[in-house]
Design a protein around this motif. Structure first.
Motif, PDB file in Angstrom:
ATOM      1  N   ALA A  27      11.733  81.104 -15.402  1.00 17.24           N
ATOM      2  CA  ALA A  27      10.491  81.240 -14.706  1.00 17.24           C
ATOM      3  C   ALA A  27      10.504  80.231 -13.518  1.00 17.24           C
ATOM      4  CB  ALA A  27       9.550  80.894 -15.704  1.00 17.24           C
ATOM      5  N   TYR A  28      10.820  79.205 -13.786  1.00 17.97           N
ATOM      6  CA  TYR A  28      10.625  78.208 -12.904  1.00 17.97           C
ATOM      7  C   TYR A  28      11.658  78.604 -11.463  1.00 17.97           C
ATOM      8  CZ  TYR A  28       7.948  74.396 -14.474  1.00 17.97           C
ATOM      9  OH  TYR A  28       6.711  73.748 -14.917  1.00 17.97           O
ATOM     10  N   GLY A  29      12.910  79.045 -11.914  1.00 16.03           N
ATOM     11  CA  GLY A  29      13.460  79.657 -10.844  1.00 16.03           C
ATOM     12  C   GLY A  29      13.011  80.714  -9.924  1.00 16.03           C
ATOM     13  N   LYS A  30      12.277  81.517 -10.493  1.00 22.23           N
ATOM     14  CA  LYS A  30      11.667  82.768 -10.007  1.00 22.23           C
ATOM     15  C   LYS A  30      10.634  82.058  -9.113  1.00 22.23           C
ATOM     16  CE  LYS A  30      11.049  87.190  -9.498  1.00 22.23           C
ATOM     17  NZ  LYS A  30      11.783  87.998  -8.816  1.00 22.23           N
ATOM     18  N   ALA A  31       9.933  81.045  -9.738  1.00 25.62           N
ATOM     19  CA  ALA A  31       8.755  80.454  -8.792  1.00 25.62           C
ATOM     20  C   ALA A  31       9.301  79.654  -7.569  1.00 25.62           C
ATOM     21  CB  ALA A  31       7.879  79.448  -9.888  1.00 25.62           C
ATOM     22  N   ALA A  32      10.589  79.124  -7.702  1.00 29.08           N
ATOM     23  CA  ALA A  32      11.060  78.472  -6.610  1.00 29.08           C
ATOM     24  C   ALA A  32      11.267  79.234  -5.610  1.00 29.08           C
ATOM     25  CB  ALA A  32      12.299  77.608  -7.012  1.00 29.08           C
ATOM     26  N   VAL A  33      12.093  80.457  -5.930  1.00 22.30           N
ATOM     27  CA  VAL A  33      12.459  81.508  -4.808  1.00 22.30           C
ATOM     28  C   VAL A  33      11.193  82.153  -4.104  1.00 22.30           C
ATOM     29  CG1 VAL A  33      13.410  84.127  -4.661  1.00 22.30           C
ATOM     30  CG2 VAL A  33      14.439  82.278  -6.133  1.00 22.30           C
ATOM     31  N   ASN A  34       9.934  82.245  -5.108  1.00 21.96           N
ATOM     32  CA  ASN A  34       8.890  82.741  -4.495  1.00 21.96           C
ATOM     33  C   ASN A  34       7.865  81.717  -3.508  1.00 21.96           C
ATOM     34  OD1 ASN A  34       9.640  85.297  -5.528  1.00 21.96           O
ATOM     35  ND2 ASN A  34       8.161  84.898  -7.279  1.00 21.96           N
ATOM     36  N   ASN A  35       8.596  80.428  -3.758  1.00 27.78           N
ATOM     37  CA  ASN A  35       7.940  79.497  -3.043  1.00 27.78           C
ATOM     38  C   ASN A  35       6.441  79.137  -3.646  1.00 27.78           C
ATOM     39  OD1 ASN A  35       9.865  78.436  -1.336  1.00 27.78           O
ATOM     40  ND2 ASN A  35       9.403  80.118  -0.085  1.00 27.78           N
ATOM     41  N   GLU A  36       6.299  79.588  -5.154  1.00 27.84           N
ATOM     42  CA  GLU A  36       4.898  79.180  -5.715  1.00 27.84           C
ATOM     43  C   GLU A  36       4.715  77.691  -5.991  1.00 27.84           C
ATOM     44  OE1 GLU A  36       4.838  81.428  -9.084  1.00 27.84           O
ATOM     45  OE2 GLU A  36       5.082  83.496  -8.088  1.00 27.84           O
ATOM     46  N   LEU A  37       3.234  77.313  -6.095  1.00 27.15           N
ATOM     47  CA  LEU A  37       2.890  76.284  -6.038  1.00 27.15           C
ATOM     48  C   LEU A  37       1.765  76.295  -7.247  1.00 27.15           C
ATOM     49  CD1 LEU A  37       2.548  74.758  -2.507  1.00 27.15           C
ATOM     50  CD2 LEU A  37       4.364  74.285  -4.352  1.00 27.15           C
ATOM     51  N   ASP A  38       1.625  75.064  -7.999  1.00 29.21           N
ATOM     52  CA  ASP A  38       0.290  74.782  -8.893  1.00 29.21           C
ATOM     53  C   ASP A  38      -0.025  75.898  -9.895  1.00 29.21           C
ATOM     54  OD1 ASP A  38      -1.441  73.040  -9.617  1.00 29.21           O
ATOM     55  OD2 ASP A  38      -3.072  73.920  -8.190  1.00 29.21           O
ATOM     56  N   ASN A  39      -0.862  76.721  -9.823  1.00 29.93           N
ATOM     57  CA  ASN A  39      -1.228  77.537 -10.956  1.00 29.93           C
ATOM     58  C   ASN A  39      -0.836  79.032 -10.538  1.00 29.93           C
ATOM     59  OD1 ASN A  39      -2.284  75.515 -12.690  1.00 29.93           O
ATOM     60  ND2 ASN A  39      -4.138  75.476 -11.480  1.00 29.93           N
ATOM     61  N   LYS A 122       3.618  68.291  -7.706  1.00 32.48           N
ATOM     62  CA  LYS A 122       3.423  69.714  -7.650  1.00 32.48           C
ATOM     63  C   LYS A 122       4.156  70.534  -6.797  1.00 32.48           C
ATOM     64  CE  LYS A 122       0.273  69.290 -10.837  1.00 32.48           C
ATOM     65  NZ  LYS A 122       0.338  69.865 -12.409  1.00 32.48           N
ATOM     66  N   LYS A 123       4.454  69.698  -5.672  1.00 34.16           N
ATOM     67  CA  LYS A 123       5.226  70.423  -4.465  1.00 34.16           C
ATOM     68  C   LYS A 123       6.474  70.791  -4.952  1.00 34.16           C
ATOM     69  CE  LYS A 123       7.111  69.254   0.214  1.00 34.16           C
ATOM     70  NZ  LYS A 123       7.178  68.585   1.276  1.00 34.16           N
ATOM     71  N   TRP A 124       7.162  69.884  -5.548  1.00 30.74           N
ATOM     72  CA  TRP A 124       8.574  70.109  -6.039  1.00 30.74           C
ATOM     73  C   TRP A 124       8.757  70.696  -7.655  1.00 30.74           C
ATOM     74  CZ3 TRP A 124      12.589  69.231  -2.590  1.00 30.74           C
ATOM     75  CH2 TRP A 124      12.053  68.912  -1.411  1.00 30.74           C
ATOM     76  N   GLU A 125       7.611  70.934  -7.948  1.00 34.41           N
ATOM     77  CA  GLU A 125       7.806  71.157  -9.401  1.00 34.41           C
ATOM     78  C   GLU A 125       8.589  72.566 -10.006  1.00 34.41           C
ATOM     79  OE1 GLU A 125       4.687  72.736 -13.261  1.00 34.41           O
ATOM     80  OE2 GLU A 125       3.955  72.132 -11.189  1.00 34.41           O
ATOM     81  N   ALA A 126       8.565  73.573  -9.197  1.00 34.12           N
ATOM     82  CA  ALA A 126       9.334  74.729  -9.517  1.00 34.12           C
ATOM     83  C   ALA A 126      10.981  74.465  -9.289  1.00 34.12           C
ATOM     84  CB  ALA A 126       8.791  75.761  -8.884  1.00 34.12           C
ATOM     85  N   PRO A 127      11.457  73.943  -8.265  1.00 34.34           N
ATOM     86  CA  PRO A 127      12.725  73.799  -8.054  1.00 34.34           C
ATOM     87  C   PRO A 127      13.389  72.798  -9.078  1.00 34.34           C
ATOM     88  CG  PRO A 127      11.744  73.208  -6.058  1.00 34.34           C
ATOM     89  CD  PRO A 127      10.834  73.627  -7.023  1.00 34.34           C
ATOM     90  N   VAL A 128      12.712  71.681  -8.871  1.00 31.71           N
ATOM     91  CA  VAL A 128      13.065  70.510  -9.528  1.00 31.71           C
ATOM     92  C   VAL A 128      13.236  70.918 -11.346  1.00 31.71           C
ATOM     93  CG1 VAL A 128      12.427  68.080 -10.550  1.00 31.71           C
ATOM     94  CG2 VAL A 128      12.569  68.554  -8.187  1.00 31.71           C
ATOM     95  N   MET A 129      12.222  71.446 -11.786  1.00 30.25           N
ATOM     96  CA  MET A 129      12.065  71.668 -13.202  1.00 30.25           C
ATOM     97  C   MET A 129      12.913  72.862 -13.511  1.00 30.25           C
ATOM     98  SD  MET A 129      10.306  69.277 -14.136  1.00 30.25           S
ATOM     99  CE  MET A 129      10.241  69.747 -16.134  1.00 30.25           C
ATOM    100  N   THR A 130      13.589  73.625 -12.535  1.00 28.05           N
ATOM    101  CA  THR A 130      14.420  74.496 -12.854  1.00 28.05           C
ATOM    102  C   THR A 130      15.761  73.922 -13.193  1.00 28.05           C
ATOM    103  OG1 THR A 130      13.576  76.163 -11.265  1.00 28.05           O
ATOM    104  CG2 THR A 130      15.943  76.400 -11.994  1.00 28.05           C
ATOM    105  N   ILE A 131      15.996  72.746 -12.676  1.00 32.60           N
ATOM    106  CA  ILE A 131      17.222  71.896 -13.054  1.00 32.60           C
ATOM    107  C   ILE A 131      17.049  71.292 -14.230  1.00 32.60           C
ATOM    108  CG2 ILE A 131      18.659  70.333 -11.991  1.00 32.60           C
ATOM    109  CD1 ILE A 131      18.547  72.646 -10.241  1.00 32.60           C
ATOM    110  N   PHE A 132      15.937  70.635 -14.374  1.00 37.94           N
ATOM    111  CA  PHE A 132      15.477  69.996 -15.837  1.00 37.94           C
ATOM    112  C   PHE A 132      16.041  70.979 -16.879  1.00 37.94           C
ATOM    113  CE2 PHE A 132      14.214  65.972 -14.216  1.00 37.94           C
ATOM    114  CZ  PHE A 132      14.097  65.200 -15.152  1.00 37.94           C
ATOM    115  N   ALA A 133      15.433  72.069 -16.831  1.00 36.85           N
ATOM    116  CA  ALA A 133      15.350  73.007 -17.786  1.00 36.85           C
ATOM    117  C   ALA A 133      16.603  73.496 -18.088  1.00 36.85           C
ATOM    118  CB  ALA A 133      14.283  74.447 -17.741  1.00 36.85           C
TER     119      ALA A 133
END
Length: 845
Positions: A27-39, A122-133
């Motif tokens: 999910a976070y990886g998909k958000a990072a690819v789409n450059n999604e932020l926040d909610n 929030k700015k880095w949440e998606a790509p950073v949490m992809t690695i974390f997960a």
């Protein structure tokens, strides 16, 4: 009744944590690819699944502790690591004694840090949490405990004992639950082991944050902005991992008997190596923030730090160091998984970095020898060389295994003298670090040229040389290397002290972290040089103790006979007693004050036990001994000059887990250093080689006085017993105890209680042995007509210990330096985090 449900719940939570970590990564990886932020949708879903994952991890950890705390010995993990006699804080230590628990606590810290990052980045949440997960998925797999065909994925801490241990009793009674567990290794029953391992795993978890930001920056092609949020965590990770290393060193210092705090064991090295690279990455990241140089170096070092943490995990937990280190875990069949874990992130990191390497901006300006960039880069390079010098020999078992896999034969071995081998190299690197940390600080705060440099360095050079000269004249130092260490350390202290004073004068208190940390490190260097380089064995001996000892052992240890004072290095030493520790009684009590029972954890008081005038037990009271394997030898030191005394209680531990007797020192803390004392060997009267005198029989009546081994003794009378060692006596049985009082030195009295037992028409005359008066006595006959008895007496040589004492001069400088270093790191962490928060609130980070 077995508590099956709670283990199933724990196992289910592990499975949930594994699945949700994978889903969160997707999910976070998909958000990072789409450059999604926040909610936005994928971010919200990723956040939900990671929080679910984290709660599952926390829940499984809570269940494992409940199993340990409640003594559910039907579970293999609780049975293997805990017991009913453990204090609560040592039950906590049981949690991470095994591989499964240590992976779980590491995962807990990662999850908690993940929650913080979700809240603050929030700015880095998606790509950073992809690695974390992804990392969490690998950690969860280590404790998954799932078997698919012939493939085992992970080792679950919720496995039942009957499913792990092959014992016929489970065929007879599948619901059999042992009365007690095997317990925590007594060597680990130390307060440092309650806090050192979790601190280490928190340090491991902290290295994941800069790694995740770095990979996220490369992934998003945002090559520079990741450093701002990553830097505070890098510094924080440095202080946490450094503190953990120091805690481990102090545990070794006060628990083991090699006379130091660092033994260059491969497992120690495995944590030391990534910490050095972590500190190097911290400095290059600071350089980049100041001048936009060293970006590529920072990327390499940040990635290398995390990969070295994974490599350290592989070394310690794969069993590959089994013959090279006493600290490594045995292989639980996870070596393949560990290798996949390491290779996945190694290959992924290389691919991601290589894909964009040519696009990463670099500074065209060549670093001048008078620039801070140059000096910090040299310092980082030195730290990396320090790490590399330790890494290569530590990896010899891995090299051997790789060669064997390809059909070759390799026999690379660890250095025979590890301390000598590593220290002779590391000391030169440490000197370089001290000189660089003293010089580099001037470049950090001011623009320098040749003339300014001479002016700036003149004061610290002169002062440090002057102070060093005074010290080595007073201390009569002659070793050129140690003098050089002293000069380098003093130079770093004076230089950073000058910078510190200038910063205080200007009111720039928040900028003092680097100088404070460098002063602490320089003090540590001087403390190590003084305490190790000038460590002195003071228990010198000119006679041969035993032909079985080496010449060195004979000359470096002394024999102390009980109550027989002996001179040593300005003191009179007196071995006074053999002691144990009872629950709820302060300090130590003498072994001769209690009699054993069938359970080693319980003993009966022979008489009233008074400590500092207060009664803690009456005659006949049953006392509880949590650690009956520990014996403490009371050794009194009396100064020849002042007649002042102090007492040490070095410990001897019968440690079945280690397969041997383990000795631990007791340490007298003095202003000028420590006096480090341990019992190398104790007398064992039950040893088959102990020579006893021919039995002598004495006919005694109550009130008669006689001699036992040159001590005056008195037979005070007979006492009829209703039970012996908890064994009830029937109406046809009888037991009588003779009370003997032996008067020893210093007005002390020793009680001997030989018994005469008739049980089921069989006569028993158990021999009572007393080490304090070196005697074996038996109640041989009773004459009711005149009230006399026949007492059979055997004697041997007086009780003794073989002791070694070592002076550790100025070791307090080392410990004070570690505290100052930690304070400096904390100041620097706070400063960088405040900077990040300000930039984040402006939308720039």
């Amino acid at each position: 009744m077995a508590h099956i449900g709670i283990g199933n719940a724990g196992h289910l939570l592990v499975i949930i944590s594994f699945i949700t970590s994978i889903v969160a990564a997707i999910a976070y990886g998909k958000a990072a690819v789409n450059n999604e932020l926040d909610n936005q949708p994928w971010v919200k879903f990723g956040r939900f699944t990671f929080i679910t994952h984290g709660l599952a991890v926390l829940g499984s950890a809570a269940i494992l502790f409940i199993i340990i705390y409640n003594n559910y010995f039907e579970y293999h993990y609780a049975w293997s690591h805990s017991s009913k006699n453990l204090a609560v804080h040592y039950m906590i230590a049981c949690f991470w004694e095994g591989q499964e628990g240590s992976f779980l606590i590491w995962s807990v810290f990662n999850a908690l840090l993940g929650f913080i990052l979700i809240k603050t980045n929030k700015k880095w949440e998606a790509p950073v949490m992809t690695i974390f997960a992804l990392v969490q998925a690998f950690l969860a797999s280590m404790i998954l405990g799932v078997v698919i065909g012939d493939m085992k994925i992970g080792s679950s801490p919720f496995m039942l004992l009957r499913d792990v241990v092959d014992n016929p009793i489970f065929l007879i009674n599948p619901n059999f639950v042992p009365e007690d567990g095997t317990g925590l290794n007594p060597l680990l029953q130390n307060y440092w082991m309650v806090i050192h391992p979790p601190m280490t795993f928190l340090g491991f978890a902290c290295t994941l944050i800069p790694f995740s930001f770095c990979i996220a920056g490369l992934w998003r092609k945002d090559y520079t902005d990741w450093i701002r949020p990553a830097l505070p965590w890098t510094i924080f990770g440095g202080v946490i991992l450094g503190t953990a290393i120091i805690m481990g060193g102090y545990w070794a210092y006060e628990t083991l008997n090699f006379g130091g705090y660092w033994n260059w064991d491969p497992v120690e090295n495995a944590v030391y190596i990534p910490w050095l690279v972590l500190i190097a990455s911290m400095h290059t990241m600071i350089v980049f923030k100041k001048s936009e140089t060293a970006l590529k170096t920072s990327i390499v070092l940040v990635i290398a730090t995390f990969l070295l943490i994974l490599y350290a995990t592989f070394l310690v937990r794969s069993g590959i160091l089994g013959n090279a280190s006493v600290h490594s875990f045995t292989d639980l069949g996870l070596s393949g998984q560990l290798l996949i874990y390491l290779l996945f992130f190694l290959i992924a990191s290389i691919v991601i970095a290589a894909r964009v390497w040519k696009d990463i901006p670099t500074s065209e300006k060549e670093a001048s020898a008078y620039s801070r960039e140059f000096w910090i880069f040299i310092g980082a390079l030195t730290l990396c060389l320090m790490a590399f010098q330790v890494l290569v020999p530590t990896s010899f078992p891995v090299f051997n295994k790789i060669v064997e896999l390809f059909g070759g034969l390799s026999s690379l071995a660890q250095p025979a003298d590890q301390v000598q081998f590593y220290s002779k190299w590391q000391v030169w690197f440490a000197i370089g670090i001290a000189l660089l940390s003293g010089t580099g600080q001037f470049f950090f705060w001011k623009k320098m040229d040749k003339d300014k440099l001479k002016t700036a360095l003149a004061f610290p050079v002169i002062i440090s040389l002057l102070l060093s000269a005074i010290i080595f004249v007073i201390a009569k130092m002659s070793n050129p290397l140690y003098i050089l260490v002293l000069v380098a350390g003093m130079y770093s202290i004076v230089s950073n002290g000058k910078i510190l004073i200038d910063l205080f004068k200007s009111g720039s208190y928040k900028l003092t972290g680097g100088s404070v940390a460098h002063i602490g490190i320089a003090m540590m260097l001087i403390g190590i040089m003084a305490s190790e380089g000038y460590s002195r064995i003071v228990s010198k001996n000119t006679t041969t103790i035993s032909r079985d000892f080496t010449e060195e052992q004979n000359s470096n240890m002394i024999v102390l006979f009980r109550n027989d004072p002996k001179p040593m290095a300005g003191y009179y030493l007196q071995y006074k007693s053999e002691n144990i520790k009872a629950e709820n009684i302060p300090g130590h009590i003498e072994k001769s004050w209690v009699r054993p029972t069938e359970d080693p954890h319980y003993k009966v008081a022979k008489h009233s036990i008074l400590i500092d005038g207060q009664a803690y037990a009456e005659e006949g009271d049953t006392l509880y001994f949590r650690n009956p394997e520990n014996t403490y030898h009371e050794v009194q030191y009396t100064s020849m000059d002042s007649s002042k005394t102090f007492t040490l209680f070095p410990r001897v531990q019968q440690n079945e887990d280690m397969g041997s007797t383990v000795v631990s020192p007791d340490i007298k803390k003095l202003w000028g250093g420590d006096l480090y004392t341990f019992v190398a060997l104790q007398n064992d009267f039950e040893d088959e080689f102990t020579e006893w005198s021919q039995p002598e029989t004495k006919n005694l009546k109550p009130g008669d006085r006689f001699f036992i081994n040159d001590y005056v003794a008195e037979f005070t009378g007979l006492v009829r017993l209703t039970k012996v060692n908890g064994l009830e006596l029937g109406v046809q049985d009888a037991a009588v105890q003779a009370n003997i009082t032996v008067f020893t030195e210093d007005g002390k009295q020793v009680k001997l209680e030989p018994k005469f037992i008739i049980k089921d028409k069989a006569v028993g005359k158990p021999v009572e042995m007393n080490q304090e008066v070196a005697t074996r006595v038996a109640l041989d006959n009773i004459y009711p007509e005149n009230g006399s008895i026949d007492l059979t007496i055997e004697t041997t040589q007086k009780d003794w210990i073989i002791l070694q004492a070592i002076e550790k001069p100025q070791i307090n400088i080392l410990w004070i330096g570690t505290i100052i270093m930690i304070v400096g790191f904390i100041i620097a962490t706070r400063r960088r985090y405040v900077e990040f928060m300000k930039m984040r609130d402006k939308g720039l980070a």
